[in-house]
Design a protein around this motif. Structure first.
Motif, PDB file in Angstrom:
ATOM      1  N   VAL A   1       0.858  -1.181   0.000  1.00  0.00           N
ATOM      2  CA  VAL A   1       0.000   0.000   0.000  1.00  0.00           C
ATOM      3  C   VAL A   1       0.892   1.229   0.000  1.00  0.00           C
ATOM      4  CG1 VAL A   1      -1.754   1.276   1.296  1.00  0.00           C
ATOM      5  CG2 VAL A   1      -1.781  -1.224   1.303  1.00  0.00           C
ATOM      6  N   VAL A   2       0.621   2.131  -0.923  1.00  0.00           N
ATOM      7  CA  VAL A   2       1.347   3.402  -0.954  1.00  0.00           C
ATOM      8  C   VAL A   2       0.465   4.412  -0.253  1.00  0.00           C
ATOM      9  CG1 VAL A   2       2.371   5.195  -2.387  1.00  0.00           C
ATOM     10  CG2 VAL A   2       2.478   2.798  -3.108  1.00  0.00           C
ATOM     11  N   GLY A   3       0.979   4.989   0.810  1.00  0.00           N
ATOM     12  CA  GLY A   3       0.185   5.904   1.625  1.00  0.00           C
ATOM     13  C   GLY A   3       0.643   7.333   1.522  1.00  0.00           C
ATOM     14  N   LYS A   4       0.255   8.088   2.523  1.00  0.00           N
ATOM     15  CA  LYS A   4       0.581   9.506   2.609  1.00  0.00           C
ATOM     16  C   LYS A   4       2.095   9.701   2.493  1.00  0.00           C
ATOM     17  CE  LYS A   4      -0.473  13.347   5.706  1.00  0.00           C
ATOM     18  NZ  LYS A   4      -1.119  13.676   6.973  1.00  0.00           N
ATOM     19  N   GLY A   5       2.479  10.688   1.719  1.00  0.00           N
ATOM     20  CA  GLY A   5       3.898  10.939   1.520  1.00  0.00           C
ATOM     21  C   GLY A   5       4.555   9.896   0.644  1.00  0.00           C
ATOM     22  N   LYS A   6       3.749   9.131  -0.082  1.00  0.00           N
ATOM     23  CA  LYS A   6       4.233   8.069  -0.983  1.00  0.00           C
ATOM     24  C   LYS A   6       5.032   6.993  -0.245  1.00  0.00           C
ATOM     25  CE  LYS A   6       3.933  10.663  -5.145  1.00  0.00           C
ATOM     26  NZ  LYS A   6       2.689  10.515  -5.706  1.00  0.00           N
TER      27      LYS A   6
ATOM     28  N   LEU B   1       5.664   3.433   1.318  1.00  0.00           N
ATOM     29  CA  LEU B   1       5.240   2.078   1.005  1.00  0.00           C
ATOM     30  C   LEU B   1       5.078   1.277   2.292  1.00  0.00           C
ATOM     31  CD1 LEU B   1       4.704  -0.034  -1.226  1.00  0.00           C
ATOM     32  CD2 LEU B   1       7.120  -0.618  -1.079  1.00  0.00           C
ATOM     33  N   ARG B   2       3.951   0.581   2.396  1.00  0.00           N
ATOM     34  CA  ARG B   2       3.671  -0.230   3.577  1.00  0.00           C
ATOM     35  C   ARG B   2       3.204  -1.602   3.098  1.00  0.00           C
ATOM     36  NH1 ARG B   2       1.123   3.438   5.973  1.00  0.00           N
ATOM     37  NH2 ARG B   2      -0.951   3.157   5.196  1.00  0.00           N
ATOM     38  N   VAL B   3       3.653  -2.655   3.733  1.00  0.00           N
ATOM     39  CA  VAL B   3       3.209  -4.010   3.429  1.00  0.00           C
ATOM     40  C   VAL B   3       2.157  -4.395   4.458  1.00  0.00           C
ATOM     41  CG1 VAL B   3       3.905  -6.423   3.210  1.00  0.00           C
ATOM     42  CG2 VAL B   3       5.438  -4.616   2.416  1.00  0.00           C
ATOM     43  N   VAL B   4       0.982  -4.764   3.960  1.00  0.00           N
ATOM     44  CA  VAL B   4      -0.142  -5.083   4.832  1.00  0.00           C
ATOM     45  C   VAL B   4      -0.434  -6.578   4.728  1.00  0.00           C
ATOM     46  CG1 VAL B   4      -2.579  -4.621   5.314  1.00  0.00           C
ATOM     47  CG2 VAL B   4      -1.106  -2.779   4.474  1.00  0.00           C
ATOM     48  N   PRO B   5      -0.352  -7.300   5.852  1.00  0.00           N
ATOM     49  CA  PRO B   5      -0.645  -8.740   5.816  1.00  0.00           C
ATOM     50  C   PRO B   5      -2.138  -8.986   5.613  1.00  0.00           C
ATOM     51  CG  PRO B   5      -0.199  -8.032   8.066  1.00  0.00           C
ATOM     52  CD  PRO B   5       0.029  -6.843   7.185  1.00  0.00           C
ATOM     53  N   LEU B   6      -2.453 -10.081   4.940  1.00  0.00           N
ATOM     54  CA  LEU B   6      -3.834 -10.463   4.689  1.00  0.00           C
ATOM     55  C   LEU B   6      -4.123 -11.812   5.330  1.00  0.00           C
ATOM     56  CD1 LEU B   6      -4.071  -9.713   0.871  1.00  0.00           C
ATOM     57  CD2 LEU B   6      -5.089  -8.368   2.702  1.00  0.00           C
ATOM     58  N   GLY B   7      -5.292 -11.925   5.920  1.00  0.00           N
ATOM     59  CA  GLY B   7      -5.751 -13.221   6.389  1.00  0.00           C
ATOM     60  C   GLY B   7      -6.366 -13.974   5.218  1.00  0.00           C
TER      61      GLY B   7
ATOM     62  N   ARG C   1       3.459   0.592  13.247  1.00  0.00           N
ATOM     63  CA  ARG C   1       3.808  -0.063  11.977  1.00  0.00           C
ATOM     64  C   ARG C   1       2.567  -0.331  11.135  1.00  0.00           C
ATOM     65  NH1 ARG C   1       7.511  -2.570  15.231  1.00  0.00           N
ATOM     66  NH2 ARG C   1       6.227  -4.404  15.558  1.00  0.00           N
ATOM     67  N   ALA C   2       1.487  -0.784  11.771  1.00  0.00           N
ATOM     68  CA  ALA C   2       0.255  -1.092  11.036  1.00  0.00           C
ATOM     69  C   ALA C   2      -0.328   0.143  10.359  1.00  0.00           C
ATOM     70  CB  ALA C   2      -0.781  -1.710  11.971  1.00  0.00           C
ATOM     71  N   LEU C   3      -0.211   1.293  11.017  1.00  0.00           N
ATOM     72  CA  LEU C   3      -0.772   2.530  10.460  1.00  0.00           C
ATOM     73  C   LEU C   3       0.213   3.276   9.574  1.00  0.00           C
ATOM     74  CD1 LEU C   3      -2.710   3.909  13.556  1.00  0.00           C
ATOM     75  CD2 LEU C   3      -3.616   2.636  11.610  1.00  0.00           C
ATOM     76  N   GLY C   4       1.479   2.874   9.620  1.00  0.00           N
ATOM     77  CA  GLY C   4       2.484   3.526   8.790  1.00  0.00           C
ATOM     78  C   GLY C   4       2.933   4.873   9.299  1.00  0.00           C
ATOM     79  N   HIS C   5       2.812   5.095  10.607  1.00  0.00           N
ATOM     80  CA  HIS C   5       3.269   6.362  11.181  1.00  0.00           C
ATOM     81  C   HIS C   5       4.788   6.364  11.303  1.00  0.00           C
ATOM     82  CE1 HIS C   5      -0.824   6.936  13.416  1.00  0.00           C
ATOM     83  NE2 HIS C   5      -0.880   7.339  12.161  1.00  0.00           N
ATOM     84  N   SER C   6       5.422   7.469  10.944  1.00  0.00           N
ATOM     85  CA  SER C   6       6.865   7.574  11.106  1.00  0.00           C
ATOM     86  C   SER C   6       7.221   8.036  12.519  1.00  0.00           C
ATOM     87  CB  SER C   6       7.450   8.534  10.076  1.00  0.00           C
ATOM     88  OG  SER C   6       6.835   9.795  10.188  1.00  0.00           O
TER      89      SER C   6
END
Length: 132
Positions: free
Chosen positions: A8-13, A15-21, A105-110
């Motif tokens: 997932v590409v989020g705010k500020g471009k 990149l975050r990897v989101v696990p899926l069930g 980490r889940a929310l992608g906050h720096s």
């Protein structure tokens, strides 16, 4: 999706990897199948998972309109915005025993200070519940 996650590409471009069930993976695979068959949009690893009719990313305004439409259609009376889902998710994780760094980490906050705001929300909720 093969490895059980999506990028997932989020705010500020960022990149975050989101696990899926298993359920999430199955739903996204079905979405991709329909996207290819019905909308005739590309479904490669670098393509958008959700795109508008033109194949471009949804605007924030468009997402909020869609969210509001489905909120009303499902009978939810409370006026909440699309971004509220992040708050609900963060609060759910904290109440489920995840620590602040895991939620960060889940929310992608720096900055963990931003994530700390959600901790205040869960403590506030806990105080309201115990006061009753």
């Amino acid at each position: 999706i093969a490895d059980g996650s999506i990028r997932v590409v989020g705010k500020g471009k960022r990149l975050r990897v989101v696990p899926l069930g298993p359920k999430g993976k199955a739903l996204i695979e079905e979405h991709l199948r329909l996207k290819a068959e019905i909308l005739r949009q590309p479904v490669g690893p670098e393509d958008l998972l959700f795109a508008n009719r033109s194949g471009r990313p949804f605007s924030r305004h468009s997402l909020n309109r869609r969210f509001d439409f489905w909120r009303r259609r499902t009978g939810i009376q409370r006026r909440i915005g699309f971004h509220s889902l992040r708050h609900f998710y963060a609060t759910f994780l904290l109440n489920s025993g995840f620590n602040l760094a895991e939620v960060q980490r889940a929310l992608g906050h720096s900055n963990i200070g931003i994530t700390g705001r959600y901790l205040h929300l869960t403590e506030s909720t806990r105080e309201k519940v115990t006061a009753v």
